[in-house]
Scaffold this motif. Structure first.
Motif, PDB file in Angstrom:
ATOM      1  N   SER A   1      28.558  66.680  57.103  1.00 34.86           N
ATOM      2  CA  SER A   1      27.242  67.123  56.637  1.00 34.86           C
ATOM      3  C   SER A   1      26.917  66.619  55.235  1.00 34.86           C
ATOM      4  O   SER A   1      25.753  66.571  54.851  1.00 34.86           O
ATOM      5  CB  SER A   1      27.151  68.644  56.674  1.00 34.86           C
ATOM      6  OG  SER A   1      28.035  69.203  55.727  1.00 34.86           O
ATOM      7  N   SER A   2      27.918  66.227  54.472  1.00 34.26           N
ATOM      8  CA  SER A   2      27.643  65.738  53.120  1.00 34.26           C
ATOM      9  C   SER A   2      26.973  64.367  53.140  1.00 34.26           C
ATOM     10  O   SER A   2      26.213  64.042  52.228  1.00 34.26           O
ATOM     11  CB  SER A   2      28.929  65.684  52.290  1.00 34.26           C
ATOM     12  OG  SER A   2      29.788  64.680  52.749  1.00 34.26           O
TER      13      SER A   2
ATOM     14  N   PRO B   1      24.490  63.061  55.216  1.00 34.56           N
ATOM     15  CA  PRO B   1      23.016  63.117  55.226  1.00 34.56           C
ATOM     16  C   PRO B   1      22.430  63.702  53.943  1.00 34.56           C
ATOM     17  O   PRO B   1      21.376  63.265  53.485  1.00 34.56           O
ATOM     18  CB  PRO B   1      22.682  63.992  56.429  1.00 34.56           C
ATOM     19  CG  PRO B   1      23.893  63.986  57.274  1.00 34.56           C
ATOM     20  CD  PRO B   1      25.055  63.771  56.354  1.00 34.56           C
ATOM     21  N   SER B   2      23.108  64.687  53.363  1.00 37.47           N
ATOM     22  CA  SER B   2      22.568  65.269  52.135  1.00 37.47           C
ATOM     23  C   SER B   2      22.617  64.269  50.986  1.00 37.47           C
ATOM     24  O   SER B   2      21.666  64.166  50.204  1.00 37.47           O
ATOM     25  CB  SER B   2      23.314  66.556  51.771  1.00 37.47           C
ATOM     26  OG  SER B   2      24.667  66.289  51.502  1.00 37.47           O
ATOM     27  N   GLU B   3      23.703  63.512  50.862  1.00 37.93           N
ATOM     28  CA  GLU B   3      23.778  62.476  49.824  1.00 37.93           C
ATOM     29  C   GLU B   3      22.752  61.378  50.082  1.00 37.93           C
ATOM     30  O   GLU B   3      22.128  60.873  49.158  1.00 37.93           O
ATOM     31  CB  GLU B   3      25.181  61.884  49.772  1.00 37.93           C
ATOM     32  CG  GLU B   3      26.218  62.863  49.272  1.00 37.93           C
ATOM     33  CD  GLU B   3      27.631  62.394  49.494  1.00 37.93           C
ATOM     34  OE1 GLU B   3      27.825  61.267  50.011  1.00 37.93           O
ATOM     35  OE2 GLU B   3      28.556  63.150  49.163  1.00 37.93           O
ATOM     36  N   HIS B   4      22.573  61.032  51.346  1.00 39.25           N
ATOM     37  CA  HIS B   4      21.594  60.008  51.691  1.00 39.25           C
ATOM     38  C   HIS B   4      20.191  60.451  51.297  1.00 39.25           C
ATOM     39  O   HIS B   4      19.397  59.663  50.773  1.00 39.25           O
ATOM     40  CB  HIS B   4      21.656  59.719  53.186  1.00 39.25           C
ATOM     41  CG  HIS B   4      20.743  58.635  53.617  1.00 39.25           C
ATOM     42  ND1 HIS B   4      19.406  58.848  53.861  1.00 39.25           N
ATOM     43  CD2 HIS B   4      20.944  57.319  53.831  1.00 39.25           C
ATOM     44  CE1 HIS B   4      18.836  57.723  54.214  1.00 39.25           C
ATOM     45  NE2 HIS B   4      19.748  56.778  54.208  1.00 39.25           N
ATOM     46  N   SER B   5      19.860  61.720  51.527  1.00 39.69           N
ATOM     47  CA  SER B   5      18.521  62.196  51.182  1.00 39.69           C
ATOM     48  C   SER B   5      18.305  62.203  49.672  1.00 39.69           C
ATOM     49  O   SER B   5      17.216  61.902  49.192  1.00 39.69           O
ATOM     50  CB  SER B   5      18.268  63.579  51.772  1.00 39.69           C
ATOM     51  OG  SER B   5      19.138  64.525  51.198  1.00 39.69           O
ATOM     52  N   VAL B   6      19.348  62.518  48.895  1.00 42.63           N
ATOM     53  CA  VAL B   6      19.221  62.488  47.433  1.00 42.63           C
ATOM     54  C   VAL B   6      18.968  61.065  46.962  1.00 42.63           C
ATOM     55  O   VAL B   6      18.058  60.797  46.180  1.00 42.63           O
ATOM     56  CB  VAL B   6      20.478  63.077  46.761  1.00 42.63           C
ATOM     57  CG1 VAL B   6      20.482  62.788  45.272  1.00 42.63           C
ATOM     58  CG2 VAL B   6      20.561  64.565  47.004  1.00 42.63           C
TER      59      VAL B   6
ATOM     60  N   SER C   1      17.874  58.544  48.711  1.00 39.13           N
ATOM     61  CA  SER C   1      16.603  58.042  49.240  1.00 39.13           C
ATOM     62  C   SER C   1      15.419  58.533  48.430  1.00 39.13           C
ATOM     63  O   SER C   1      14.401  57.854  48.334  1.00 39.13           O
ATOM     64  CB  SER C   1      16.423  58.473  50.696  1.00 39.13           C
ATOM     65  OG  SER C   1      17.392  57.867  51.495  1.00 39.13           O
ATOM     66  N   SER C   2      15.541  59.717  47.842  1.00 42.45           N
ATOM     67  CA  SER C   2      14.443  60.223  47.024  1.00 42.45           C
ATOM     68  C   SER C   2      14.271  59.399  45.751  1.00 42.45           C
ATOM     69  O   SER C   2      13.202  59.394  45.152  1.00 42.45           O
ATOM     70  CB  SER C   2      14.667  61.692  46.678  1.00 42.45           C
ATOM     71  OG  SER C   2      15.760  61.823  45.796  1.00 42.45           O
ATOM     72  N   TRP C   3      15.305  58.692  45.341  1.00 42.52           N
ATOM     73  CA  TRP C   3      15.214  57.841  44.154  1.00 42.52           C
ATOM     74  C   TRP C   3      14.631  56.473  44.458  1.00 42.52           C
ATOM     75  O   TRP C   3      14.218  55.748  43.557  1.00 42.52           O
ATOM     76  CB  TRP C   3      16.577  57.636  43.524  1.00 42.52           C
ATOM     77  CG  TRP C   3      17.190  58.879  42.981  1.00 42.52           C
ATOM     78  CD1 TRP C   3      16.561  60.048  42.698  1.00 42.52           C
ATOM     79  CD2 TRP C   3      18.557  59.065  42.653  1.00 42.52           C
ATOM     80  NE1 TRP C   3      17.458  60.955  42.228  1.00 42.52           N
ATOM     81  CE2 TRP C   3      18.687  60.389  42.180  1.00 42.52           C
ATOM     82  CE3 TRP C   3      19.681  58.263  42.716  1.00 42.52           C
ATOM     83  CZ2 TRP C   3      19.895  60.906  41.766  1.00 42.52           C
ATOM     84  CZ3 TRP C   3      20.879  58.786  42.303  1.00 42.52           C
ATOM     85  CH2 TRP C   3      20.983  60.094  41.837  1.00 42.52           C
TER      86      TRP C   3
END
Length: 130
Positions: free
Chosen positions: A86-87, A89-94, A96-98
């Motif tokens: 699960s870490s 997708p969460s790292e990817h979303s962070v 990707s927001s940049w």
């Protein structure tokens, strides 16, 4: 439900080790080629800090989760496996927001010819000469 069997964990760990070596070399190449001379040290430092922070946070999680246990039970193994899965997708979303901000910065630098290995092709897309 996904159950991490020891044979699959060891096999995939070996595969990740081989793939990690290739990616490690590629990361260094990308940083070296796409950093102007005065920012190579800064960009390498940012990469190292992200990499080492992820190792630190993962080990802190394991330290507090496993505590004084003698071994790793199947339930604990499943929780650890789920945490790591699960870490991603969460790292990817962070990260990707940049991207929208970072993309504009990179495009500005390419237009000023600060990245010698990047260019705009005839259709206006960003390309690489390497």
């Amino acid at each position: 439900m996904i159950t991490p069997y020891p044979a699959s964990v060891y096999t995939l760990s070996a595969l990740l080790g081989v793939g990690g070596a290739v990616l490690w070399t590629a990361n260094g190449e990308v940083i070296a080629k796409n950093s102007p001379g005065d920012t190579k040290a800064k960009n390498t430092g940012i990469f190292w800090s992200w990499f080492n922070t992820s190792m630190l946070l993962g080990n802190i999680f394991l330290y507090f989760y496993l505590g004084d246990s003698e071994g790793v039970s199947d339930k604990q193994r499943l929780v650890i496996y789920s945490y790591w899965v699960s870490s991603v997708p969460s790292e990817h979303s962070v990260f990707s927001s940049w991207l929208p901000f970072r993309r504009e910065v990179i495009l500005r630098q390419v237009r000023r010819k600060e990245f010698p290995s990047l260019y705009f092709n005839q259709s206006g897309m960003l390309g690489s000469s390497s």
